[in-house]
Design a protein around this motif. Sequence first.
Motif, mmCIF file in Angstrom:
data_model
loop_
_atom_site.group_PDB
_atom_site.id
_atom_site.type_symbol
_atom_site.label_atom_id
_atom_site.label_comp_id
_atom_site.label_asym_id
_atom_site.label_seq_id
_atom_site.Cartn_x
_atom_site.Cartn_y
_atom_site.Cartn_z
ATOM 1 N N VAL A 527 -3.807 -1.389 -10.163
ATOM 2 C CA VAL A 527 -4.674 -1.089 -8.735
ATOM 3 C C VAL A 527 -3.664 -0.259 -8.010
ATOM 4 O O VAL A 527 -2.438 -0.864 -7.533
ATOM 5 N N PHE A 528 -3.787 0.940 -7.553
ATOM 6 C CA PHE A 528 -3.040 1.888 -6.678
ATOM 7 C C PHE A 528 -3.574 1.908 -5.239
ATOM 8 O O PHE A 528 -4.789 2.052 -5.215
ATOM 9 N N VAL A 529 -2.863 1.851 -4.236
ATOM 10 C CA VAL A 529 -3.638 1.784 -2.709
ATOM 11 C C VAL A 529 -2.332 2.782 -1.980
ATOM 12 O O VAL A 529 -1.097 2.296 -1.858
ATOM 13 N N GLY A 530 -2.920 3.525 -1.617
ATOM 14 C CA GLY A 530 -2.310 4.354 -0.451
ATOM 15 C C GLY A 530 -2.349 3.680 0.948
ATOM 16 O O GLY A 530 -3.415 3.084 1.068
ATOM 17 N N LEU A 531 -1.424 3.802 1.760
ATOM 18 C CA LEU A 531 -1.402 3.158 2.743
ATOM 19 C C LEU A 531 -1.179 4.158 4.163
ATOM 20 O O LEU A 531 -0.583 5.241 4.213
ATOM 21 N N ARG A 532 -1.323 3.592 5.264
ATOM 22 C CA ARG A 532 -1.041 4.178 6.325
ATOM 23 C C ARG A 532 0.053 4.734 6.814
ATOM 24 O O ARG A 532 0.568 5.808 7.368
ATOM 25 N N SER A 533 1.174 4.028 6.363
ATOM 26 C CA SER A 533 2.595 4.272 6.583
ATOM 27 C C SER A 533 2.918 5.386 5.641
ATOM 28 O O SER A 533 4.258 6.063 5.865
ATOM 29 N N GLY A 534 2.262 5.814 4.689
ATOM 30 C CA GLY A 534 2.620 6.931 3.806
ATOM 31 C C GLY A 534 3.053 6.333 2.414
ATOM 32 O O GLY A 534 3.469 7.242 1.473
ATOM 33 N N ALA A 535 3.362 5.165 2.385
ATOM 34 C CA ALA A 535 3.449 4.528 1.160
ATOM 35 C C ALA A 535 2.412 4.509 0.112
ATOM 36 O O ALA A 535 1.444 4.677 0.503
ATOM 37 N N VAL A 536 2.741 4.335 -0.937
ATOM 38 C CA VAL A 536 1.745 3.757 -2.106
ATOM 39 C C VAL A 536 2.222 2.585 -2.752
ATOM 40 O O VAL A 536 3.301 2.628 -3.286
ATOM 41 N N ALA A 537 1.428 1.542 -3.141
ATOM 42 C CA ALA A 537 1.717 0.289 -3.706
ATOM 43 C C ALA A 537 0.814 -0.138 -4.742
ATOM 44 O O ALA A 537 -0.240 0.626 -4.748
ATOM 45 N N THR A 538 1.206 -0.722 -5.753
ATOM 46 C CA THR A 538 0.509 -0.946 -6.855
ATOM 47 C C THR A 538 0.314 -2.701 -7.034
ATOM 48 O O THR A 538 1.569 -3.309 -6.711
ATOM 49 N N TRP A 539 -0.793 -2.921 -7.608
ATOM 50 C CA TRP A 539 -0.926 -4.337 -7.902
ATOM 51 C C TRP A 539 -1.585 -4.388 -9.510
ATOM 52 O O TRP A 539 -2.206 -3.472 -9.912
ATOM 53 N N ARG A 540 -1.490 -5.371 -10.020
ATOM 54 C CA ARG A 540 -1.926 -5.718 -11.375
ATOM 55 C C ARG A 540 -2.870 -6.850 -11.134
ATOM 56 O O ARG A 540 -2.794 -7.766 -10.909
ATOM 57 N N LEU A 541 -4.391 -6.398 -11.822
ATOM 58 C CA LEU A 541 -5.190 -7.414 -11.796
ATOM 59 C C LEU A 541 -4.866 -8.590 -13.058
ATOM 60 O O LEU A 541 -4.943 -8.146 -14.144
ATOM 61 N N GLY A 542 -4.561 -9.913 -12.774
ATOM 62 C CA GLY A 542 -4.126 -10.807 -13.668
ATOM 63 C C GLY A 542 -5.679 -11.503 -14.140
ATOM 64 O O GLY A 542 -6.762 -11.167 -13.861
#
Length: 542
Positions: A527-542
């Motif tokens: 899961v890729f999430v764009g953020l207000r700060s301008g970063a992008v973070a990823t999570w993995r569904l377990g």
Amino acid sequence: MSTRRRPYAFLGRHLTGIDLAEQVDRHAGLRGLRAALAERLGEAAAEEEAESVLPQALDDLGSELVTEISRDIDALLRTWGRLADDYRSASDRGEMGRVAQQLADLPGRLEERVRMVPNAGGLISEAIPTSLVARLRYPVAAGRVQPEDLARLGERLKAALPAAVARELVRLDDLDALVQHAVQPLLRGLEVLPGGLLANPRSGGPPEAEVDWEAIAAGGLQEELSGGVLRFERAWPPQAPPTPDHLPQAVEDVAVSPDGRVAVWGRWEPWVHRLDGSGIGRRLGEQDARSWWRHCIAAAISPDGRQAATGGAGITIWDLEKGRAVLDLAEGQTQELHALSYSPCGRTLAAVGASGLLTLFDAATGQTRWSLRLEDPAQAVAFSPDGRLLYAGGWTGAVSVHAAADGSRRAVFDDIGGCINDIAVDGCGRWVVTAGGCACPPGTPLSPGDVGLRIFEARSGAVVGDILGHTHPVARVDIVGDRLVSISDDGTLRAWSLPGGTLVGLVDLERVGDQPTALAVGPGDRVFVGLRSGAVATWRLG
């Protein structure tokens, strides 16, 4: 944060009833801002800056309200005109009765929408001529309503809106909440930015504070950024602005290739990022006179992963391997682009935007295959897995289903009661899920009648159920197998079971000072999430 404008374009003379110095003295946040700025600017300039916060907040809020209500008025009047045409051309009594019932509901819908302006009860009666109301309230007489009557009605309503909204805003009982919302990012900027608030004096205001996602990941906060089946994986820090004049900006959209090798996002221009571990990113295209036109408000990657489409004021097709533009589509169009979607075969590209146009392009040549105007400004578009249908939605809250071959309307799904911000279709074509809620002004919680997440049966359009849990409008939604992921203005990323709607994962991004703004899913349950700060973070569904 909006750039400061003087004189204030919207409220103008209506602000004379507010004692701005008194507002600064009584509000702790404004007093803190004045004290912090006095060290850098001097007391007189600091007082002026602190006093400008409330007028600017009222100005921005008023402008947003007028824009939103004006769009809704236009959409309702377009519907009115279309139904009046349908009534006049009806072939039998049954069809006439069906259209007449829809016409009978429209005066109430228009009046209800205008009355959403606080205490603006007199506005509707002042703006609509009594004789016109009488004719419109009786369906049988609707055939006598002329297009110029509807156009005149819309213009009178919209002309009356700014003054009405301004009068009500300056009479708001609780200015504290508005001031608090406006001053928080200013104080965050003072606390975080070295050298103080006015690091970029041309912006007319402070940059938003940016969260150091690399430091968060290295500092062992992975557990705090994980919840349930959502396991934090990594983050990409924000790109530097193209020039010092660019204001801080959130990531508006993220697109991931089907093979998971590359992704496209950008705070201003689009960038392509390798997802093979190196995380290397590069700007798509050259920094030139055309860069202003190639925004990244919306993004999509072709099924073969070789091309991407991005846009804002227009649409650009990119060769991802070479990093150069292949085609520019719809250059000079007047609508702001809101969403893009490639067909499953990759041969066509669908686009929707603020003017309500739904357009299907040939992805290879850039030619328009067909284009039609929806009943409202559109926010979302998605293909069915077989590529035969297009689902579109926007301000009026209904999902419009169209044949991809010619654009003909096949169905309209139930109105969710508020704006549709995103649409997701599962890979088997069983479910259609909408993300909804109107965030005007920013920070507004879901209204009692709004639906954050609704699941439809794709074939019949029947409502399977509503998912409750988000407290604010849901900005984006996507589907990963038998799970649903969503982001909301309440600052959370959530995972749900599908179609049951059971919450199985929750991450509160406001705990680290950020907010999710864009969402995409990739292979491997990422899961890729764009953020207000301008970063992008990823999570993995377990």
